[in-house]
Write a protein that holds these residues in place. Structure first.
Motif: not given
Length: 272
Positions: A154, A160, A164, A166, A191, A233, A238, A242, A245-246
């Motif tokens: 990430f 995460q 981020a 998300w 991310s 991203g 999302n 995940d 997000l990587r």
């Protein structure tokens, strides 16, 4: 620590982060569209600390297309074409040479998606120091930390929620930039929050082509044609666990699409 300075037209240059060039291993062997891993060599460049905010977009373009109004939230509902036009307009305002030649009168024959009615011919102007979209390789290199690589997938933390916005924490909308943990280069929101358009046409087999070349691939700019442009991203929307997000994960959209979780981040070369 004082809060980061807002991203506006007046503060933009203070937020352009120097990314020293180098060689890195691009990709990830876990997923079909991110392998094989291949070595890439990049020149140095500047990348903005934040995604383009609504305040900056409105100052340059005179309008704010975003679905979630707030001056320091990322702009969204902007197409890839909107973003290259924004880059050129901003470059002219700031006294830089525009990065793109945009031909609105002819159909882009390299664009293979017949459902996209907007097909301007956009080409890179060699030697420009103007604002532009990063390439996929530049985006991933910076997300991984450039010359200060991070030891996790990430962008900025193995957690995460620390780095981020998300679908697990976003409250179903974008959020102001810079509220999460940055990566080792001081880049925020790479991310989550909004997916970021990149320059490249998208091709799921492109990495296999690059891996066949001997030695590090010098500054790849993507395949010569395609039906979509890359987007990196992940976002507030999302919902694929995940994956996006990587740092190595790849997304893509039809370049004429304007979606409420899609924005952009500014890049430029120094004067040469």
């Amino acid at each position: 620590m004082s809060p980061p300075q807002p991203l506006t037209l007046a503060t933009l240059e203070n937020h352009m982060v120097w990314v020293e060039g180098g060689v890195f291993d691009m990709g990830n062997e876990k997923y079909v569209y991110t392998k094989p891993i291949h070595a890439v060599q990049l020149d140095s460049f500047y990348l903005c600390r934040y995604p383009v905010t609504q305040a900056l977009w409105e100052a340059v373009m005179g309008t704010n297309p975003a679905e979630f109004p707030h001056p320091q939230r990322p702009v969204e509902r902007v197409s890839w074409y909107d973003c290259v036009e924004f880059c050129n307009t901003l470059s002219e305002l700031m006294g830089y040479q525009p990065a793109y030649h945009i031909d609105r009168d002819h159909k882009e024959l390299r664009h293979r998606n017949s459902s996209d009615n907007l097909t301007w011919v956009v080409t890179i102007l060699p030697g420009s120091d103007g604002y532009r979209l990063p390439t996929e390789a530049e985006w991933e290199y910076a997300a991984r930390g450039g010359g200060y690589p991070q030891p996790f997938e990430f962008v900025g933390s193995p957690n995460q929620n620390e780095i981020a916005w998300w679908d697990r924490n976003s409250q179903d909308l974008s959020q102001p930039v810079s509220l999460k943990v940055p990566n080792t280069l001081g880049l925020f929101d790479m991310s989550g929050n909004v997916r970021e358009w990149v320059w490249d046409w998208y091709d799921g087999t492109y990495y296999r082509q690059l891996a066949q070349q001997p030695g590090p691939v010098p500054a790849p700019v993507g395949p010569s044609s395609g039906s979509s442009r890359g987007a990196r991203g992940g976002s507030w929307l999302n919902d694929f666990l995940d994956y996006f997000l990587r740092a190595a994960s790849r997304g893509y959209y039809v370049p004429g699409n304007r979606i409420n979780d899609g924005g952009c981040r500014l890049c430029r070369y120094p004067a040469r």
